[in-house]
Design a protein around this motif. Structure first.
Motif, PDB file in Angstrom:
ATOM      1  N   VAL A  86      37.429  27.247  36.002  1.00  0.00           N
ATOM      2  CA  VAL A  86      36.442  28.322  35.999  1.00  0.00           C
ATOM      3  C   VAL A  86      37.105  29.638  36.408  1.00  0.00           C
ATOM      4  O   VAL A  86      36.886  30.691  35.800  1.00  0.00           O
ATOM      5  N   ALA A  87      37.962  29.592  37.416  1.00  0.00           N
ATOM      6  CA  ALA A  87      38.638  30.808  37.892  1.00  0.00           C
ATOM      7  C   ALA A  87      39.575  31.358  36.833  1.00  0.00           C
ATOM      8  O   ALA A  87      39.613  32.578  36.574  1.00  0.00           O
ATOM      9  N   SER A  88      40.340  30.509  36.206  1.00  0.00           N
ATOM     10  CA  SER A  88      41.269  30.987  35.159  1.00  0.00           C
ATOM     11  C   SER A  88      40.501  31.510  33.954  1.00  0.00           C
ATOM     12  O   SER A  88      40.904  32.501  33.327  1.00  0.00           O
ATOM     13  N   SER A  89      39.390  30.856  33.614  1.00  0.00           N
ATOM     14  CA  SER A  89      38.557  31.345  32.508  1.00  0.00           C
ATOM     15  C   SER A  89      37.974  32.716  32.848  1.00  0.00           C
ATOM     16  O   SER A  89      37.948  33.627  32.019  1.00  0.00           O
ATOM     17  N   TRP A  90      37.518  32.833  34.084  1.00  0.00           N
ATOM     18  CA  TRP A  90      36.948  34.110  34.536  1.00  0.00           C
ATOM     19  C   TRP A  90      37.993  35.222  34.483  1.00  0.00           C
ATOM     20  O   TRP A  90      37.705  36.331  34.012  1.00  0.00           O
ATOM     21  N   ILE A  91      39.200  34.975  34.912  1.00  0.00           N
ATOM     22  CA  ILE A  91      40.274  35.974  34.903  1.00  0.00           C
ATOM     23  C   ILE A  91      40.642  36.345  33.472  1.00  0.00           C
ATOM     24  O   ILE A  91      40.799  37.532  33.147  1.00  0.00           O
ATOM     25  N   SER A  92      40.775  35.367  32.599  1.00  0.00           N
ATOM     26  CA  SER A  92      41.154  35.671  31.211  1.00  0.00           C
ATOM     27  C   SER A  92      40.037  36.448  30.489  1.00  0.00           C
ATOM     28  O   SER A  92      40.318  37.381  29.728  1.00  0.00           O
ATOM     29  N   LEU A  93      38.791  36.065  30.764  1.00  0.00           N
ATOM     30  CA  LEU A  93      37.685  36.797  30.152  1.00  0.00           C
ATOM     31  C   LEU A  93      37.595  38.228  30.683  1.00  0.00           C
ATOM     32  O   LEU A  93      37.319  39.164  29.923  1.00  0.00           O
ATOM     33  N   SER A  94      37.846  38.422  31.960  1.00  0.00           N
ATOM     34  CA  SER A  94      37.796  39.776  32.511  1.00  0.00           C
ATOM     35  C   SER A  94      38.940  40.622  31.963  1.00  0.00           C
ATOM     36  O   SER A  94      38.766  41.818  31.684  1.00  0.00           O
TER      37      SER A  94
END
Length: 83
Positions: A4-12
């Motif tokens: 979830v954290a890596s997805s959040w960072i890549s999406l941001s």
């Protein structure tokens, strides 16, 4: 959680990149609109100058009270035929 954290960072990061590109495109569009406005004003000014030059040339060619006819105008009080 790390997924979830890596997805959040890549999406941001992707979102920030898109916002940056959008801002750059808007700046380019604004510059293009300004350039088009300047170009249209230049064309309008040239057309108005050309139009006023044609009018002033016509006025310069014609003397006030003098006809541009190739033959003289007979006066109204004189007879046109001689006897």
């Amino acid at each position: 959680m790390s997924l979830v954290a890596s997805s959040w960072i890549s999406l941001s990061n992707t979102y920030q990149g898109m916002i940056l590109r959008l801002g750059q495109l808007q700046e380019k569009r604004a510059e293009l609109r300004k350039e088009m406005d300047r170009h249209e004003l230049a064309i309008l000014t040239a057309a108005q100058l050309n139009n006023s030059n044609q009018i002033s040339r016509k006025l310069a060619d014609e003397s006030i009270g003098v006809s541009r006819r190739p033959r003289p105008i007979p006066s109204l009080g004189r007879a046109t035929h001689k006897k």
